[in-house]
Enzyme design. Structure first.
Site, PDB file in Angstrom:
ATOM      1  N   GLY A   7       0.833  -1.185   0.000  1.00 17.28           N
ATOM      2  CA  GLY A   7       0.000   0.000   0.000  1.00 17.28           C
ATOM      3  C   GLY A   7       0.872   1.240   0.000  1.00 17.28           C
ATOM      4  O   GLY A   7       1.998   1.204   0.465  1.00 17.28           O
ATOM      5  N   GLN A   8       0.310   2.308  -0.585  1.00 19.61           N
ATOM      6  CA  GLN A   8       1.106   3.523  -0.681  1.00 19.61           C
ATOM      7  C   GLN A   8       0.185   4.712  -0.607  1.00 19.61           C
ATOM      8  O   GLN A   8      -0.959   4.640  -1.066  1.00 19.61           O
ATOM      9  CB  GLN A   8       1.865   3.529  -2.017  1.00 19.61           C
ATOM     10  CG  GLN A   8       3.291   4.007  -1.881  1.00 19.61           C
ATOM     11  CD  GLN A   8       4.167   3.540  -3.025  1.00 19.61           C
ATOM     12  OE1 GLN A   8       3.710   2.846  -3.929  1.00 19.61           O
ATOM     13  NE2 GLN A   8       5.410   3.932  -2.992  1.00 19.61           N
ATOM     14  N   GLY A   9       0.644   5.806  -0.062  1.00 18.04           N
ATOM     15  CA  GLY A   9      -0.221   6.978  -0.001  1.00 18.04           C
ATOM     16  C   GLY A   9       0.519   8.127   0.632  1.00 18.04           C
ATOM     17  O   GLY A   9       1.730   8.055   0.854  1.00 18.04           O
ATOM     18  N   GLY A  10      -0.252   9.157   0.903  1.00 17.36           N
ATOM     19  CA  GLY A  10       0.352  10.360   1.467  1.00 17.36           C
ATOM     20  C   GLY A  10       0.938  10.094   2.839  1.00 17.36           C
ATOM     21  O   GLY A  10       1.874  10.761   3.263  1.00 17.36           O
ATOM     22  N   GLY A  43       2.566   7.476   3.719  1.00 17.22           N
ATOM     23  CA  GLY A  43       3.795   6.689   3.690  1.00 17.22           C
ATOM     24  C   GLY A  43       3.576   5.423   2.884  1.00 17.22           C
ATOM     25  O   GLY A  43       2.697   5.375   2.022  1.00 17.22           O
ATOM     26  N   THR A  44       4.387   4.434   3.127  1.00 12.28           N
ATOM     27  CA  THR A  44       4.334   3.204   2.356  1.00 12.28           C
ATOM     28  C   THR A  44       4.177   2.025   3.309  1.00 12.28           C
ATOM     29  O   THR A  44       4.779   2.007   4.380  1.00 12.28           O
ATOM     30  CB  THR A  44       5.620   3.018   1.540  1.00 12.28           C
ATOM     31  OG1 THR A  44       5.874   4.228   0.828  1.00 12.28           O
ATOM     32  CG2 THR A  44       5.508   1.871   0.567  1.00 12.28           C
ATOM     33  N   VAL A  45       3.327   1.064   2.882  1.00 15.55           N
ATOM     34  CA  VAL A  45       3.151  -0.132   3.709  1.00 15.55           C
ATOM     35  C   VAL A  45       3.786  -1.324   3.014  1.00 15.55           C
ATOM     36  O   VAL A  45       3.562  -1.550   1.826  1.00 15.55           O
ATOM     37  CB  VAL A  45       1.659  -0.408   3.976  1.00 15.55           C
ATOM     38  CG1 VAL A  45       1.515  -1.622   4.889  1.00 15.55           C
ATOM     39  CG2 VAL A  45       1.006   0.807   4.599  1.00 15.55           C
ATOM     40  N   LYS A 103       4.608  -0.229   8.277  1.00 18.79           N
ATOM     41  CA  LYS A 103       4.314   1.069   7.689  1.00 18.79           C
ATOM     42  C   LYS A 103       5.488   2.005   7.895  1.00 18.79           C
ATOM     43  O   LYS A 103       5.926   2.260   9.015  1.00 18.79           O
ATOM     44  CB  LYS A 103       3.059   1.667   8.314  1.00 18.79           C
ATOM     45  CG  LYS A 103       2.571   2.867   7.523  1.00 18.79           C
ATOM     46  CD  LYS A 103       1.200   3.266   7.948  1.00 18.79           C
ATOM     47  CE  LYS A 103       1.274   4.609   8.654  1.00 18.79           C
ATOM     48  NZ  LYS A 103      -0.043   5.071   9.061  1.00 18.79           N
ATOM     49  N   ASP A 139      -9.335  10.103   9.620  1.00 13.04           N
ATOM     50  CA  ASP A 139      -9.167   9.702   8.223  1.00 13.04           C
ATOM     51  C   ASP A 139      -9.958   8.425   7.952  1.00 13.04           C
ATOM     52  O   ASP A 139      -9.434   7.440   7.446  1.00 13.04           O
ATOM     53  CB  ASP A 139      -7.678   9.508   7.919  1.00 13.04           C
ATOM     54  CG  ASP A 139      -7.404   9.621   6.419  1.00 13.04           C
ATOM     55  OD1 ASP A 139      -8.319  10.054   5.673  1.00 13.04           O
ATOM     56  OD2 ASP A 139      -6.290   9.269   5.998  1.00 13.04           O
TER      57      ASP A 139
END
Ligand SMILES: *[C@@H]1O[C@H](CO)[C@@H](O)[C@H](O)[C@H]1NC(C)=O
Ligand SMILES: *[C@@H]1O[C@H](CO)[C@@H](O)[C@H](O)[C@H]1NC(C)=O
Length: 760
Positions: free
Chosen positions: A435-438, A440-442, A456, A553
């Site tokens: 997973g990736q997003g604002g 950070g990265t998982v 994470k 969130d």
């Protein structure tokens, strides 16, 4: 001519021989040992006065050794034997005295003879005229003479004749009876009287000789010359040599009487002189000095003076002797003589060089190894330091403190090392990203104990927010809810902290809703269950948890599903802890567009109701399968929340219900969820229901399979229209008795679903 024939080589050889021959004298003259007794004069001018001689009674050993230094009228002063007129010019410890002896003369002037005969030398006891150094000499061309005296206890007489008939007969340097005669004096003579006479009163030699002379002279001091026939008339005295000794017996006899034994010095020795009575003393070999004085014999440092050590040899002085030796590193041999030290065989030399090279090489290797070890150690330290720095920067210290204070249970928060997690994620390889997003990265990771985890990698933590971050870690670790992704631990040794969660197998709700096949498989009951579980978690976070937590969130991307489609709420990265007495927090607007609470956006006041708004959007997504923001749709449909509300106004809700869930018997529930969503989406936060109410409503729906929340509103007829826009009638949620809302009321069911059914 002879010297001209010598080449340079021979000349230099001669020079060397001369130096060698003369060196002993040089050495003897450099005496620095005591000569006389303490406080006794040891010199008279240049003449040494060694004990047993002395100028006073305390300084000589016996009257015979009495000497007098007379400096009145003489310069340099003169030394005399006792109170006599015998002038002494030298006294040596070897047993010799040089003295000046009158010469006997017989001259004839004008028919008259002028005779000065009978010069007598009366020597003290133990003194004898030296029999080898002296010569009885007569000079004249009409002369004869005698030397007579006493040898021990007897008389003796000897003499010679000097004749010549012409001056031409005389030979320079020759004393063989022509104008000059010589004879030796016997041993043991201690008293001499000299006489000289003319045979015929110079009758035949008158024209060139009228004087005759006789004297005992040191042989080296007189070299006959023709001129001496006349010029000796001006000479009064000539040097002669006397031997001296001490004591009156043999060495053995002397030694037997220790009180009179003269050789008192250590390392001294007694010997019998070849001439005369008594004995003499001498220092043993290797010593020098005055053997007649206590401690008079002093060791000779042969190493500094004279030795036969070889050129390359080293010399070590010992008492009375010395040793020569060769430097064992470089030479073989005993060190004595001309070739005493020989350079060692070259083979050994090479061996030595090899050893040196080996030594140097191993030294260099050792040095290199040391440098490498030091380098690695420094690198390790700097890495550790770096890790430590990050650890501290990321609040590791704070976390440790809290762990120590048991604010968080240590079993629940594990502090991982960065190397553990690097191994688990194949060094954070791209293939492990899930997973990736604002935020950070998982990554997916497999720990050493085979546990699969989600790691994470957060975006860098703002240094001012460290305490906040650590608090969250601690608080989240305390959340023990079956629908929350469990935080296993963290790693603070990296630039950005790493959070380690349990791994949820089935991905995010978002991935299911927005994948056609998966969405088809996601039936209504499952969706309702997910909604209820999610609401339960948020309710728990808002009210049940020890410290209220606002998730901030809430969205399908943060709702994970396990293999049973059980919801697991994740990503509290943006979550805020709410101090218990505050319900509002001023903070930077944070969250995801499409889910953001409009009130919060306007006022920046964060409340739990912000999560309620976001959850309302999630409910809409569950019902519609649409995205919260769809940029590919017409403007009016872009925002799901706005579109939903506008459709609700027009009573056209069915337009957007997901086809996958439309089926028999669930329309009531769908309608109820839509109504609930509408309440959640109220612009004013206080008009929204609390998360607890929402959760109960959804629970009720599941339990009863029926709509239940309308029972609360049954007494309020206006609420029957509540699904219609802008009724504003949800305010009672804020203060209603929630215990009564759990019930199921079939009476109101039809009424509630009416608008939905009507829409179809
Ligand atoms: C000195 O010489 C005389 C003889 O000339 C002698 O009688 C006398 O004893 C000697 N000694 C002293 C100390 O004067
Ligand atoms: C003998 O004569 C030579 C030559 O004149 C002189 O040098 C020397 O001193 C004389 N010897 C003595 C004892 O006077």
């Amino acid at each position: 001519m002879v010297f001209e024939k010598l080449n340079n080589m021979q000349a230099s050889m001669l020079l060397i021989m001369f130096i060698l021959a003369s060196s002993p004298t040089v050495l003897l003259s450099s005496q620095n040992f005591p000569l006389a007794k303490l406080n006794c004069e040891d010199r008279c001018g240049d003449i040494r006065i060694p004990f047993p001689f002395g100028t006073t009674e305390e300084c000589y050993t016996h009257k015979s050794f009495w000497v007098t230094c007379n400096d009145t009228g003489f310069n340099p002063p003169k030394l005399f034997g006792g109170n006599t007129s015998v002038e002494i010019t030298d006294i040596s410890l070897d047993g010799q005295i040089k003295l000046q002896l009158f010469i006997a003369k017989n001259c004839y002037y004008n028919g008259k003879s002028n005779i000065s005969n009978n010069p007598l030398l009366q020597l003290p006891k133990y003194f004898t005229v030296n029999n080898t150094a002296n010569r009885f000499t007569i000079v004249g061309c009409d002369a004869y003479g005698f030397v007579s005296g006493r040898r021990i206890n007897r008389n003796f007489t000897t003499g010679c004749t000097a004749m010549c008939s012409s001056e031409a007969d005389l030979t320079e340097g020759e004393c063989d009876g022509v104008g000059c005669c010589q004879t030796t004096i016997p041993k043991d003579v201690w008293q001499v009287r000299i006489q000289v006479r003319s045979y015929s009163n110079y009758t035949n030699v008158w024209d060139f000789n009228n004087c005759s002379y006789a004297f005992v002279v040191e042989k080296d001091s007189f070299n006959f010359s023709k001129a001496n026939l006349t010029n000796l008339s001006n000479v009064l005295k000539l040097p002669s040599v006397v031997d001296w000794a001490i004591g009156n017996g043999t060495c053995e006899e002397a030694k037997s009487n220790a009180t009179t034994y003269a050789c008192v010095s250590a390392n001294s020795d007694c010997y019998k002189p070849t001439n005369g009575y008594g004995y003499r003393c001498r220092c043993e070999e290797g010593f020098e000095g005055n053997p007649y004085l206590d401690h008079g014999c002093i060791d000779i440092n042969e190493c500094e003076t004279q030795n036969n050590c070889s050129k390359h040899a080293l010399c070590r002085n010992t008492q009375g002797n010395y040793t020569c030796y060769c430097d064992p590193e470089k030479f073989d041999g005993d060190g004595r003589g001309e070739h005493g030290c020989n350079e060692k065989a070259p083979k050994k030399h090479n061996m030595k060089i090899a050893y040196i090279l080996i030594g140097v090489a191993s030294g260099i290797i050792a040095l290199l190894l040391a440098i490498i070890v030091v380098y690695l150690e420094l690198k390790r330290r700097s890495q550790n330091k770096r890790k430590r720095k990050f650890f501290l920067q990321n609040g590791g210290h704070m976390l440790q403190e809290k762990l120590a204070r048991r604010e968080a249970s240590p079993e629940m928060v594990e502090i991982f090392s960065s190397s553990d997690l690097e191994k688990a994620t194949k060094n954070f390889h791209d293939s492990m990203i899930i997973g990736q997003g604002g935020f950070g990265t998982v990554y997916r990771g497999v720990l050493a104990d085979r546990r699969t985890v989600a790691i994470k990698k957060s975006i860098k933590v703002d240094p001012t927010q460290i305490e906040q971050f650590i608090n969250e870690v601690v608080v989240l670790s305390q959340i023990n809810h079956r629908n929350v992704v469990i935080l296993l631990g963290c790693c603070l040794e990296t630039d950005a902290p790493l959070l380690v969660y349990e791994f949820i197998t089935n991905g995010t709700l978002s991935s299911h809703l927005h994948n056609e096949a998966k969405a088809r498989a996601l039936d209504w009951n499952t969706r309702l269950k997910i909604a209820a579980e999610t609401a339960g978690v948020l309710s728990y976070l808002h009210s049940s948890a020890a410290t209220p937590i606002i998730h901030r969130d809430v969205k399908p991307d943060n709702i994970l599903l396990d293999h049973n489609f059980t919801a697991k709420v994740a990503d509290f990265g943006a979550s805020k802890l709410v101090p218990i007495d505050l319900t509002q927090l001023s903070t930077m607007v944070q969250g995801t567009f499409g889910y953001l609470d409009p009130e919060y956006m306007q006022t920046n006041q964060l409340t739990e109701k912000s999560d309620v708004y976001s959850f309302g959007v999630v409910l809409l997504q569950l019902v519609t399968g649409r995205r919260a923001l769809s940029f590919d749709r017409p403007v009016e449909e872009k925002s799901l929340a706005n579109y939903f509300l506008s459709l609700l106004k027009q009573d056209l809700l069915l337009e957007i219900i997901d086809d996958n869930i439309v089926g028999l018997g669930n329309m009531e529930q769908i309608s109820a969820v839509c109504k609930l969503a509408k309440e959640c989406l109220n612009v004013r936060g206080e008009d929204r229901p609390s998360m607890k109410e929402v959760a109960m409503e959804l629970e009720g729906l599941i339990l009863g399979g029926k709509h239940s929340w309308a029972t609360i509103n049954v007494e309020n007829e206006e609420e029957k229209e509540s699904l219609l826009p802008n009724d504003g009638g949800m305010s009672h949620f804020g203060n209603g008795d929630m215990s009564s809302s759990v019930g199921y009321d079939s009476i109101n069911r039809d009424h509630i679903i009416l608008p939905m059914d009507g829409g179809r």
